[in-house]
Motif scaffolding. Structure first.
Motif, PDB file in Angstrom:
ATOM      1  N   HIS A 144       0.817  -1.100  -0.008  1.00 55.66           N
ATOM      2  CA  HIS A 144      -0.032   0.077  -0.029  1.00 55.66           C
ATOM      3  C   HIS A 144       0.864   1.234  -0.116  1.00 55.66           C
ATOM      4  O   HIS A 144       0.470   2.041  -0.742  1.00 55.66           O
ATOM      5  CB  HIS A 144      -0.960  -0.078   1.182  1.00 55.66           C
ATOM      6  CG  HIS A 144      -1.892   1.154   1.117  1.00 55.66           C
ATOM      7  ND1 HIS A 144      -1.690   2.125   2.278  1.00 55.66           N
ATOM      8  CD2 HIS A 144      -2.909   1.667   0.615  1.00 55.66           C
ATOM      9  CE1 HIS A 144      -2.685   3.091   1.943  1.00 55.66           C
ATOM     10  NE2 HIS A 144      -3.376   2.798   0.988  1.00 55.66           N
ATOM     11  N   ALA A 145       1.972   1.410   0.801  1.00 48.06           N
ATOM     12  CA  ALA A 145       2.912   2.322   0.790  1.00 48.06           C
ATOM     13  C   ALA A 145       3.634   2.714  -0.703  1.00 48.06           C
ATOM     14  O   ALA A 145       3.763   3.662  -1.007  1.00 48.06           O
ATOM     15  CB  ALA A 145       3.879   2.314   1.997  1.00 48.06           C
ATOM     16  N   LEU A 146       4.152   1.660  -1.081  1.00 51.21           N
ATOM     17  CA  LEU A 146       4.403   1.687  -2.577  1.00 51.21           C
ATOM     18  C   LEU A 146       3.694   2.309  -3.427  1.00 51.21           C
ATOM     19  O   LEU A 146       3.908   3.138  -4.129  1.00 51.21           O
ATOM     20  CB  LEU A 146       5.133   0.298  -2.962  1.00 51.21           C
ATOM     21  CG  LEU A 146       5.317   0.041  -4.446  1.00 51.21           C
ATOM     22  CD1 LEU A 146       6.544   0.959  -4.629  1.00 51.21           C
ATOM     23  CD2 LEU A 146       5.658  -1.065  -4.994  1.00 51.21           C
ATOM     24  N   LEU A 147       2.385   1.689  -3.477  1.00 48.00           N
ATOM     25  CA  LEU A 147       1.200   2.127  -4.525  1.00 48.00           C
ATOM     26  C   LEU A 147       1.249   3.679  -4.239  1.00 48.00           C
ATOM     27  O   LEU A 147       1.181   4.576  -5.298  1.00 48.00           O
ATOM     28  CB  LEU A 147       0.040   1.405  -4.258  1.00 48.00           C
ATOM     29  CG  LEU A 147       0.079   0.101  -4.638  1.00 48.00           C
ATOM     30  CD1 LEU A 147      -1.064  -0.771  -4.544  1.00 48.00           C
ATOM     31  CD2 LEU A 147       0.621  -0.005  -6.157  1.00 48.00           C
ATOM     32  N   HIS A 148       0.949   4.129  -2.888  1.00 47.54           N
ATOM     33  CA  HIS A 148       0.945   5.537  -2.611  1.00 47.54           C
ATOM     34  C   HIS A 148       2.023   6.369  -3.114  1.00 47.54           C
ATOM     35  O   HIS A 148       1.877   7.418  -3.731  1.00 47.54           O
ATOM     36  CB  HIS A 148       0.668   5.462  -1.136  1.00 47.54           C
ATOM     37  CG  HIS A 148       0.492   7.176  -0.879  1.00 47.54           C
ATOM     38  ND1 HIS A 148      -0.706   7.665  -0.929  1.00 47.54           N
ATOM     39  CD2 HIS A 148       1.181   7.895   0.079  1.00 47.54           C
ATOM     40  CE1 HIS A 148      -0.729   9.010  -0.539  1.00 47.54           C
ATOM     41  NE2 HIS A 148       0.542   8.999   0.034  1.00 47.54           N
ATOM     42  N   ARG A 149       3.119   5.835  -2.849  1.00 45.87           N
ATOM     43  CA  ARG A 149       4.549   6.558  -3.458  1.00 45.87           C
ATOM     44  C   ARG A 149       4.444   6.854  -4.829  1.00 45.87           C
ATOM     45  O   ARG A 149       5.109   7.876  -5.461  1.00 45.87           O
ATOM     46  CB  ARG A 149       5.772   6.062  -2.932  1.00 45.87           C
ATOM     47  CG  ARG A 149       6.183   6.148  -1.457  1.00 45.87           C
ATOM     48  CD  ARG A 149       7.544   5.984  -1.106  1.00 45.87           C
ATOM     49  NE  ARG A 149       7.804   4.431  -1.627  1.00 45.87           N
ATOM     50  CZ  ARG A 149       7.654   3.572  -0.836  1.00 45.87           C
ATOM     51  NH1 ARG A 149       7.445   3.493   0.277  1.00 45.87           N
ATOM     52  NH2 ARG A 149       8.319   2.228  -1.299  1.00 45.87           N
ATOM     53  N   ILE A 150       4.003   5.774  -5.496  1.00 45.96           N
ATOM     54  CA  ILE A 150       4.205   5.828  -7.031  1.00 45.96           C
ATOM     55  C   ILE A 150       2.672   6.578  -7.678  1.00 45.96           C
ATOM     56  O   ILE A 150       2.442   6.874  -8.675  1.00 45.96           O
ATOM     57  CB  ILE A 150       4.235   4.850  -7.540  1.00 45.96           C
ATOM     58  CG1 ILE A 150       3.346   3.590  -7.589  1.00 45.96           C
ATOM     59  CG2 ILE A 150       5.801   4.284  -7.366  1.00 45.96           C
ATOM     60  CD1 ILE A 150       3.393   2.333  -8.324  1.00 45.96           C
ATOM     61  N   GLY A 151       1.927   7.035  -6.693  1.00 48.88           N
ATOM     62  CA  GLY A 151       0.730   7.956  -7.398  1.00 48.88           C
ATOM     63  C   GLY A 151      -0.619   7.005  -7.429  1.00 48.88           C
ATOM     64  O   GLY A 151      -1.366   7.665  -8.043  1.00 48.88           O
TER      65      GLY A 151
END
Length: 141
Positions: free
Chosen positions: A30-37
């Motif tokens: 979830h954190a990765l997806l958030h970081r890439i928009g």
């Protein structure tokens, strides 16, 4: 979405797997997806991934599912341009579609031909689906 190589996916997975357990948590994903928009809730992600964590095979499956969904959306867009349904977008079809969308006011037939030439990897004078994906991912239309 452009395709990511298996090597890059492995590197990405390893960078997410902070404790080297061979698994990543849904919250790390979830954190990765958030970081890439990519905005999604943790709850939505949990419905998509039925486990609390993913191994590399699960991670690959999730990536492929997302990539295939994107391809289906692109295929639907491709069919809008491919008026005669022959599997290719010709100069005339591209010009017609862009005119209908209001993008052709200042573009000539030569401009459209040049646009096709930029993305026409096999130089056959038309855009096939793979070339269309490249064109859309680079913002060509």
């Amino acid at each position: 979405m452009s395709s990511i190589s298996t090597n890059d996916l492995q590197k990405l997975f390893k960078s997410l797997d902070k404790d080297n357990s061979g698994r990543i948590s849904i919250s790390e994903l979830h954190a990765l997806l958030h970081r890439i928009g990519i905005e999604t809730t943790l709850e939505d992600l949990q419905t998509l991934v039925p486990r609390t964590d993913l191994d590399y095979a699960d991670f690959l499956s999730l990536y492929e599912a997302i990539a295939n969904e994107n391809d289906e959306d692109l295929w639907q867009a491709f069919k809008v341009f491919d008026v005669d349904d022959d599997g290719f977008i010709s100069c005339e079809e591209l010009k017609m579609a862009l005119t209908k969308m209001g993008f052709m006011e200042k573009k000539s037939r030569e401009d459209v031909r040049d646009m096709i030439h930029v993305y026409d990897k096999n130089s056959d004078g038309v855009i096939d689906f793979d070339e269309f994906k490249d064109m859309m991912s680079s913002g060509g239309v």
